[in-house]
Structures are given as C-alpha cells and as structure tokens.
Design a protein around this motif. Structure first.
Motif, PDB file in Angstrom:
ATOM      1  N   VAL A   1       0.852  -1.181   0.000  1.00  0.00           N
ATOM      2  CA  VAL A   1       0.000   0.000   0.000  1.00  0.00           C
ATOM      3  C   VAL A   1       0.895   1.240   0.000  1.00  0.00           C
ATOM      4  N   LEU A   2       0.406   2.327  -0.582  1.00  0.00           N
ATOM      5  CA  LEU A   2       1.103   3.606  -0.506  1.00  0.00           C
ATOM      6  C   LEU A   2       0.337   4.474   0.476  1.00  0.00           C
ATOM      7  N   GLN A   3       1.038   5.044   1.441  1.00  0.00           N
ATOM      8  CA  GLN A   3       0.428   5.961   2.389  1.00  0.00           C
ATOM      9  C   GLN A   3       0.888   7.376   2.047  1.00  0.00           C
ATOM     10  N   ILE A   4      -0.056   8.312   2.061  1.00  0.00           N
ATOM     11  CA  ILE A   4       0.235   9.707   1.719  1.00  0.00           C
ATOM     12  C   ILE A   4       0.085  10.573   2.971  1.00  0.00           C
ATOM     13  N   PHE A   5       1.087  11.407   3.221  1.00  0.00           N
ATOM     14  CA  PHE A   5       1.093  12.325   4.355  1.00  0.00           C
ATOM     15  C   PHE A   5       1.486  13.713   3.847  1.00  0.00           C
ATOM     16  N   PRO A   6       1.011  14.780   4.520  1.00  0.00           N
ATOM     17  CA  PRO A   6       1.537  16.100   4.172  1.00  0.00           C
ATOM     18  C   PRO A   6       3.002  16.168   4.594  1.00  0.00           C
ATOM     19  N   ARG A   7       3.783  16.938   3.907  1.00  0.00           N
ATOM     20  CA  ARG A   7       5.175  17.109   4.346  1.00  0.00           C
ATOM     21  C   ARG A   7       5.152  17.693   5.746  1.00  0.00           C
ATOM     22  N   SER A   8       5.984  17.154   6.597  1.00  0.00           N
ATOM     23  CA  SER A   8       5.947  17.553   8.007  1.00  0.00           C
ATOM     24  C   SER A   8       6.200  19.050   8.187  1.00  0.00           C
ATOM     25  N   SER A   9       7.032  19.638   7.341  1.00  0.00           N
ATOM     26  CA  SER A   9       7.299  21.075   7.483  1.00  0.00           C
ATOM     27  C   SER A   9       6.041  21.906   7.228  1.00  0.00           C
ATOM     28  N   LEU A  10       5.185  21.472   6.305  1.00  0.00           N
ATOM     29  CA  LEU A  10       3.956  22.220   6.026  1.00  0.00           C
ATOM     30  C   LEU A  10       2.956  22.066   7.168  1.00  0.00           C
ATOM     31  N   GLY A  11       2.906  20.890   7.747  1.00  0.00           N
ATOM     32  CA  GLY A  11       2.037  20.687   8.902  1.00  0.00           C
ATOM     33  C   GLY A  11       2.512  21.483  10.105  1.00  0.00           C
ATOM     34  N   PHE A  12       3.818  21.488  10.294  1.00  0.00           N
ATOM     35  CA  PHE A  12       4.393  22.174  11.452  1.00  0.00           C
ATOM     36  C   PHE A  12       4.289  23.693  11.310  1.00  0.00           C
TER      37      PHE A  12
ATOM     38  N   VAL B   1      -4.544  10.321   6.726  1.00  0.00           N
ATOM     39  CA  VAL B   1      -3.540   9.569   5.969  1.00  0.00           C
ATOM     40  C   VAL B   1      -4.219   9.062   4.702  1.00  0.00           C
ATOM     41  N   GLY B   2      -3.646   9.384   3.555  1.00  0.00           N
ATOM     42  CA  GLY B   2      -4.188   8.859   2.306  1.00  0.00           C
ATOM     43  C   GLY B   2      -3.702   7.425   2.108  1.00  0.00           C
ATOM     44  N   ILE B   3      -4.603   6.544   1.751  1.00  0.00           N
ATOM     45  CA  ILE B   3      -4.253   5.142   1.514  1.00  0.00           C
ATOM     46  C   ILE B   3      -4.507   4.829   0.042  1.00  0.00           C
ATOM     47  N   ILE B   4      -3.468   4.385  -0.654  1.00  0.00           N
ATOM     48  CA  ILE B   4      -3.590   3.997  -2.056  1.00  0.00           C
ATOM     49  C   ILE B   4      -3.361   2.489  -2.130  1.00  0.00           C
ATOM     50  N   ASP B   5      -4.419   1.752  -2.437  1.00  0.00           N
ATOM     51  CA  ASP B   5      -4.349   0.292  -2.530  1.00  0.00           C
ATOM     52  C   ASP B   5      -3.668  -0.142  -3.822  1.00  0.00           C
ATOM     53  N   SER B   6      -3.155  -1.351  -3.825  1.00  0.00           N
ATOM     54  CA  SER B   6      -2.440  -1.851  -5.003  1.00  0.00           C
ATOM     55  C   SER B   6      -3.338  -1.963  -6.229  1.00  0.00           C
ATOM     56  N   ASP B   7      -4.647  -2.160  -6.062  1.00  0.00           N
ATOM     57  CA  ASP B   7      -5.519  -2.281  -7.231  1.00  0.00           C
ATOM     58  C   ASP B   7      -6.110  -0.936  -7.684  1.00  0.00           C
ATOM     59  N   TYR B   8      -5.789   0.150  -6.994  1.00  0.00           N
ATOM     60  CA  TYR B   8      -6.303   1.473  -7.383  1.00  0.00           C
ATOM     61  C   TYR B   8      -5.764   1.906  -8.749  1.00  0.00           C
ATOM     62  N   TYR B   9      -4.634   1.392  -9.141  1.00  0.00           N
ATOM     63  CA  TYR B   9      -4.025   1.700 -10.437  1.00  0.00           C
ATOM     64  C   TYR B   9      -5.008   1.455 -11.585  1.00  0.00           C
ATOM     65  N   HIS B  10      -5.892   0.473 -11.403  1.00  0.00           N
ATOM     66  CA  HIS B  10      -6.843   0.080 -12.454  1.00  0.00           C
ATOM     67  C   HIS B  10      -8.212   0.745 -12.304  1.00  0.00           C
ATOM     68  N   ALA B  11      -8.325   1.750 -11.436  1.00  0.00           N
ATOM     69  CA  ALA B  11      -9.598   2.440 -11.227  1.00  0.00           C
ATOM     70  C   ALA B  11     -10.012   3.192 -12.484  1.00  0.00           C
ATOM     71  N   ALA B  12     -11.285   3.556 -12.547  1.00  0.00           N
ATOM     72  CA  ALA B  12     -11.835   4.254 -13.714  1.00  0.00           C
ATOM     73  C   ALA B  12     -11.121   5.581 -13.976  1.00  0.00           C
ATOM     74  N   ASN B  13     -10.544   6.194 -12.948  1.00  0.00           N
ATOM     75  CA  ASN B  13      -9.843   7.470 -13.122  1.00  0.00           C
ATOM     76  C   ASN B  13      -8.337   7.271 -13.326  1.00  0.00           C
ATOM     77  N   GLU B  14      -7.951   6.104 -13.804  1.00  0.00           N
ATOM     78  CA  GLU B  14      -6.544   5.746 -14.050  1.00  0.00           C
ATOM     79  C   GLU B  14      -5.728   5.664 -12.760  1.00  0.00           C
ATOM     80  N   GLY B  15      -6.394   5.622 -11.614  1.00  0.00           N
ATOM     81  CA  GLY B  15      -5.664   5.578 -10.350  1.00  0.00           C
ATOM     82  C   GLY B  15      -5.041   6.917  -9.984  1.00  0.00           C
ATOM     83  N   HIS B  16      -5.613   7.992 -10.512  1.00  0.00           N
ATOM     84  CA  HIS B  16      -5.094   9.341 -10.267  1.00  0.00           C
ATOM     85  C   HIS B  16      -5.152   9.653  -8.773  1.00  0.00           C
ATOM     86  N   ILE B  17      -4.020   9.997  -8.201  1.00  0.00           N
ATOM     87  CA  ILE B  17      -3.940  10.326  -6.779  1.00  0.00           C
ATOM     88  C   ILE B  17      -4.347  11.787  -6.592  1.00  0.00           C
TER      89      ILE B  17
END
Length: 140
Positions: A80-91, A101-117
């Motif tokens: 899985v890919l986890q997405i976080f804001p850069r710590s400096s921007l949060g701080f 936390v954004g979670i990108i599953d391994s099968d999201y690549y094949h989603a109707a939106n091309e897996g666009h994050i």
C-alpha cells in the motif's frame, strides 16, 4: 531487489477532467502535466517520496482544496502507498490531509480514473498559505 512501486503520470485527458471536477480551471494544463516531475526521494535516507505541486496554490485560513497530483502508482500486490503532508507544512502552517492519511491500494491503479492520486488539504492556520508550482507538498 524488485521495486515495490513505480510512479507514472496520468493521461492529459484524465488530468484535465480531474482538475475540472475539483473546480480548478487552469490554462496550460498539458504543459503543467508534461513538466511535472515524478515523486522522488530528496536524499537516500528519506522515508518517503516527495510529490510536487503541479500548479500554484493559495489557501486562505480554514480553506480546503482538492489537489489532483497528476500521478498514479503501480504497486505490487500486498503493498500500500500511504500519503502524508510534508511535516514542514504541517508544522509551519497546520496543513493537514482531510482523511489524515491517504491510503492507495495496489488495485487502485486500475480504477476508472486511471488511479489518479488526488489529495485534499485544509489550511488550519490563521495565515494565508501560498505554495509555488513544483513545491513539495505531500509524501508517500
């Protein structure tokens, strides 16, 4: 060692569609995507891959924005890919992902939106935040 994930750009058509769906109407959309750098590590010891902002962004205090990154990722099954804001921007500016936390599953690549994050950030500070095109803003 085999790579766990490979970053790619979405198609120009998908990028344009998602920009409009997010309420963003930009002029040079094809150029923005073409010049966008794939996520990369800043140093060998970096824990995550930095995503760069594909366009200028100004956020007022309390404002939320959905941000199409122009990026998709091919992830090996079981990962899985986890997405976080850069710590400096949060701080510095209290920028936070709306889903923490954004979670990108391994099968999201094949989603109707091309897996666009697409990430949604909120400015929880009392200051206007301005980020330039190409600034690193989230990491995965």
């Amino acid at each position: 060692m085999e790579k766990v994930a490979i970053f790619e750009k979405v198609s120009v058509e998908q990028f344009k569609k998602d920009l409009k769906d997010c309420g963003l109407f930009l002029e040079n959309e094809e150029e923005l995507l073409e010049e966008l750098l794939l996520p990369s590590r800043a140093t060998v010891g970096s824990a995550g891959y930095d995503f760069r902002l594909p366009f200028y962004l100004k956020m007022e205090p309390g404002q939320s924005e959905r941000i199409p990154t122009g990026i998709r990722v091919r992830i090996r099954e079981g990962w899985v890919l986890q997405i976080f804001p850069r710590s400096s921007l949060g701080f510095k500016y209290r920028l936070q992902l709306d889903n923490t936390v954004g979670i990108i599953d391994s099968d999201y690549y094949h989603a109707a939106n091309e897996g666009h994050i697409i990430v949604k950030l909120t400015n929880h500070s009392d200051r206007v935040v301005e980020l330039k095109r190409g600034d690193r803003f989230v990491q995965g």
